[in-house]
Design an enzyme around this catalytic site. Structure first.
Site, short mmCIF file in Angstrom:
data_model
loop_
_atom_site.label_atom_id
_atom_site.label_comp_id
_atom_site.label_asym_id
_atom_site.label_seq_id
_atom_site.Cartn_x
_atom_site.Cartn_y
_atom_site.Cartn_z
N LYS A 73 -82.58 73.50 -91.91
CA LYS A 73 -81.26 72.99 -91.54
C LYS A 73 -80.25 74.13 -91.47
O LYS A 73 -79.45 74.20 -90.54
CB LYS A 73 -80.84 71.96 -92.61
CG LYS A 73 -79.91 70.89 -92.09
CD LYS A 73 -79.69 69.80 -93.13
CE LYS A 73 -80.66 68.65 -92.99
NZ LYS A 73 -80.38 67.54 -93.90
N THR B 45 -77.35 60.88 -102.25
CA THR B 45 -77.48 60.03 -103.44
C THR B 45 -78.30 58.80 -103.03
O THR B 45 -77.77 57.69 -102.96
CB THR B 45 -76.09 59.59 -103.96
OG1 THR B 45 -75.31 59.08 -102.86
CG2 THR B 45 -75.34 60.73 -104.61
N LYS C 23 -64.74 53.86 -102.83
CA LYS C 23 -65.81 54.05 -101.85
C LYS C 23 -66.82 52.91 -101.89
O LYS C 23 -67.14 52.31 -100.87
CB LYS C 23 -66.50 55.40 -102.10
CG LYS C 23 -67.69 55.67 -101.21
CD LYS C 23 -67.32 55.73 -99.75
CE LYS C 23 -68.57 55.69 -98.88
NZ LYS C 23 -68.23 55.60 -97.45
N PHE D 134 -66.35 43.98 -87.23
CA PHE D 134 -67.41 43.78 -88.23
C PHE D 134 -67.83 42.32 -88.35
O PHE D 134 -68.40 41.92 -89.35
CB PHE D 134 -67.03 44.38 -89.59
CG PHE D 134 -67.59 45.77 -89.77
CD1 PHE D 134 -67.33 46.75 -88.84
CD2 PHE D 134 -68.40 46.09 -90.85
CE1 PHE D 134 -67.86 48.03 -88.96
CE2 PHE D 134 -68.95 47.36 -91.00
CZ PHE D 134 -68.67 48.33 -90.05
N LEU D 135 -67.49 41.51 -87.33
CA LEU D 135 -67.96 40.12 -87.31
C LEU D 135 -68.97 39.93 -86.19
O LEU D 135 -69.01 38.88 -85.55
CB LEU D 135 -66.79 39.15 -87.13
CG LEU D 135 -65.96 38.82 -88.38
CD1 LEU D 135 -64.96 37.70 -88.06
CD2 LEU D 135 -66.82 38.41 -89.57
N ALA E 282 -72.52 39.14 -85.27
CA ALA E 282 -73.79 38.66 -85.84
C ALA E 282 -74.94 39.37 -85.13
O ALA E 282 -74.86 39.70 -83.95
CB ALA E 282 -73.90 37.16 -85.66
N CYS F 112 -76.18 54.45 -95.87
CA CYS F 112 -75.09 54.15 -96.80
C CYS F 112 -75.05 52.70 -97.27
O CYS F 112 -75.34 52.42 -98.43
CB CYS F 112 -73.76 54.53 -96.18
SG CYS F 112 -73.57 56.33 -96.03
P1 NAD Z 1 -78.18 63.76 -95.99
O1 NAD Z 1 -79.48 63.42 -96.59
O2 NAD Z 1 -78.03 63.83 -94.51
O3 NAD Z 1 -77.68 65.18 -96.55
C1 NAD Z 1 -77.80 65.57 -97.87
C2 NAD Z 1 -78.06 67.07 -97.87
O4 NAD Z 1 -78.00 67.57 -99.21
C3 NAD Z 1 -79.43 67.46 -97.32
O5 NAD Z 1 -79.29 68.36 -96.25
C4 NAD Z 1 -80.14 68.10 -98.52
O6 NAD Z 1 -81.03 69.13 -98.16
C5 NAD Z 1 -78.95 68.62 -99.31
N1 NAD Z 1 -79.24 68.90 -100.72
C6 NAD Z 1 -79.95 68.18 -101.60
N2 NAD Z 1 -79.96 68.79 -102.81
C7 NAD Z 1 -79.21 69.89 -102.69
C8 NAD Z 1 -78.82 70.93 -103.59
N3 NAD Z 1 -79.20 70.90 -104.85
N4 NAD Z 1 -78.05 71.93 -103.13
C9 NAD Z 1 -77.66 71.97 -101.84
N5 NAD Z 1 -77.98 71.00 -100.94
C10 NAD Z 1 -78.75 69.99 -101.36
O7 NAD Z 1 -77.14 62.71 -96.60
P2 NAD Z 1 -75.68 62.34 -96.04
O8 NAD Z 1 -75.79 61.18 -95.12
O9 NAD Z 1 -75.00 63.55 -95.60
O10 NAD Z 1 -75.00 61.77 -97.37
C11 NAD Z 1 -74.59 62.62 -98.39
C12 NAD Z 1 -73.72 61.82 -99.33
O11 NAD Z 1 -72.56 61.39 -98.63
C13 NAD Z 1 -74.35 60.56 -99.88
O12 NAD Z 1 -73.88 60.33 -101.18
C14 NAD Z 1 -73.82 59.48 -98.95
O13 NAD Z 1 -73.82 58.21 -99.56
C15 NAD Z 1 -72.42 59.98 -98.71
N6 NAD Z 1 -71.81 59.52 -97.48
C16 NAD Z 1 -72.50 59.58 -96.31
C17 NAD Z 1 -71.92 59.14 -95.15
C18 NAD Z 1 -72.69 59.10 -93.87
O14 NAD Z 1 -72.23 58.42 -92.94
N7 NAD Z 1 -73.80 59.77 -93.75
C19 NAD Z 1 -70.60 58.64 -95.16
C20 NAD Z 1 -69.90 58.65 -96.37
C21 NAD Z 1 -70.52 59.07 -97.51
#
Ligand code: NAD
Length: 451
Positions: free
Chosen positions: A35, A85, A221, A266-267, A269, A277
């Site tokens: 990445k 997460t 959130k 968001f309605l 169906a 998420c």
């Molecule tokens: P993702 O899986 O696309 O990205 C997570 C990244 O973290 C990966 O690239 C992974 O390699 C990296 N990672 C893991 N462990 C690591 C470490 N120790 N050090 C450095 N990098 C590390 O996930 P995402 O969709 O980007 O979501 C990330 C967070 O944001 C989650 O908690 C998610 O709920 C939240 N979030 C996501 C969105 C969304 O639309 N994707 C929106 C709001 C909130």
């Protein structure tokens, strides 16, 4: 300001590039070397409209770099944590392994006075647990949840509808809404003020900047996602009732949506929500509420989840029952793989779930999608994938629309589609087609919650 962004996935890659685009000096850090190589080359490792442009601009300007080396976080004033997460493998709770690992790896490189800003979606109470480790390094933890929508992530990050910053033990300041008027003159000692400087361009345009305690920021959130999931499952529950009464849920949604207290958005169906998420966030919220002895307060989220999953089953049932002799050996073309349009994200995708279930029932399933096929192939190699939409439709006995891409919703004429297929059965899993136009073109049309 010098910023580090730890975790460069859908959230962090966009956050890194967006922060560089508003003038900050950003180092994006991830453990995934592939990445980082792609981002460093100015190539977005996933599909997100507008990301390639701000990525290459940032790299060309020298404001944006990516690395796997956490030591490069040293010297940044604010360190954003945007690692995943996900749902735990053996339960509903969030897996905080990555958040803990990221914080542990960052600790040696924190300077006194630095700010660590959590952006990952975490169970309420996580920040309070992390804070002492960060404070021991002389830094301060704030929680700054992210509300971006995939497909609109660049715009949502640069121009969010609100900014929320949770800080430790801050005295109450009335409404908690700052107007941003003094952002440029702040002393930058108060962590909320530093975050206000980071987001100054958006705040100057009037974006509400809401300062809360840590627990409130975390809850904002998950409660926002719980509300959105509830709204979708509500209309899908109405679809279930419509199906046994002959009512039309789309007309129902239009009619109740005119009430400004309800609203039409968001309605829609259909086969329900998915992605990285909403599903895992409502499950993690349930699990956390149970741990807090308040499981009953959000027990409705279990039902929200159950309604959501039932709709996928309903779409499958519509396909199967459209044939007198079942679906075994039938060619079914599935239009869509991403969990929603404008994204290549297939995490918990209802679209792919429908495809996999149909395959499990013996159908010959062909899947197409404008952006998500590479991810889908990797996750479900048992399905047949065809890049070209028309090629995918050729010879199909039935067509199922499961992601409402414009390519299917607006750009596919029912007459043209009819000229390609072997059988004119269409199941509109997103209620996104013009039912009368498809019927007029000779299709047997099935919608979700529609007669
Ligand atoms: P993702 O899986 O696309 O990205 C997570 C990244 O973290 C990966 O690239 C992974 O390699 C990296 N990672 C893991 N462990 C690591 C470490 N120790 N050090 C450095 N990098 C590390 O996930 P995402 O969709 O980007 O979501 C990330 C967070 O944001 C989650 O908690 C998610 O709920 C939240 N979030 C996501 C969105 C969304 O639309 N994707 C929106 C709001 C909130």
């Amino acid at each position: 300001m010098r910023l580090s962004v730890i975790g460069c996935g859908y959230l962090g890659a966009v956050h890194s590039a967006a922060m560089a685009s508003i003038g900050h000096e950003v180092i994006g850090i991830d453990v995934d070397a592939r990445k980082i190589a792609s981002l460093s080359a100015g190539e977005a490792p996933f599909f997100e409209p507008g990301l390639p442009e701000i990525l290459s601009e940032g790299i060309a300007s020298g404001n944006l770099r990516f690395t796997t080396d956490m030591a490069e976080a040293k010297g940044a004033k604010v360190h954003f944590i945007g690692v995943g997460t996900p749902q735990q493998a053996d339960g509903y709770a969030a897996d905080l392994t990555y958040v803990n690992a990221a914080v542990d790896a960052l600790l040696p490189y924190l300077n006194p006075g630095d700010i660590v800003a959590g952006k990952s979606t975490v169970p309420v109470g996580t920040a309070a647990e992390l804070a002492p480790r960060i404070e021991a390094a002389g830094a301060t933890l704030v929680w700054n949840p992210e509300f971006l929508r995939e497909g609109w992530a660049v715009q949502d990050t640069i121009d969010p509808d609100r900014l929320v910053v949770g800080v430790a033990s801050r005295p109450s300041t009335g409404s908690g809404i700052d107007d941003g008027s003094d952002a440029s003159t702040s002393s930058a000692t108060d962590p909320a003020e530093v975050l206000r400087e980071v987001y100054h361009p958006a705040i100057a345009k009037g974006t509400p900047f809401i300062v809360t305690d840590l627990a409130t920021a975390e809850l904002v959130k998950v409660s926002a996602n719980a509300f959105l999931a509830t709204k979708i499952s509500f209309i899908n529950a109405m679809a279930e009732i419509a199906e046994v009464t002959g009512a039309d849920v789309t007309q129902l949604a239009d009619a109740i949506g005119h009430d400004v207290r309800i609203g039409r958005r968001f309605l829609g169906a259909g086969i329900g929500f998915g992605g990285g998420c909403l599903p895992k966030d409502i499950r993690a919220f349930s699990a956390r509420a149970e741990e807090l002895g308040r499981g009953e307060s959000v027990s409705f989220l279990r039902e929200i989840d159950a309604i959501n999953l039932r709709r996928r089953e309903r779409a499958v049932h519509l396909v199967v029952s459209a044939f007198d002799d079942g679906v075994v050996g039938k060619k079914v073309t599935v239009l869509g793989a991403a969990f929603k349009p404008h994204s290549d994200d297939i995490r918990d995708s209802p679209a792919l779930d429908v495809a996999v279930r149909l395959k499990g029932l013996g159908a010959e399933v062909t899947v197409t999608d404008p952006e998500a096929l590479e991810n889908a192939r990797r996750q479900h190699p048992q399905l047949n994938y065809v890049d070209d939409r028309d090629e995918a439709l050729r010879g199909a006995d039935a067509v199922v629309v499961v992601t409402e891409w414009d390519e299917y919703r607006r750009q596919l004429s029912p007459e043209h589609a009819a000229s390609l297929v072997a059988g004119t059965i269409v199941v509109d899993g997103r209620n996104c087609l013009d039912a009368s136009a498809w019927r007029a073109a000779g299709w047997t049309y099935y919608g979700m919650g529609r007669p």
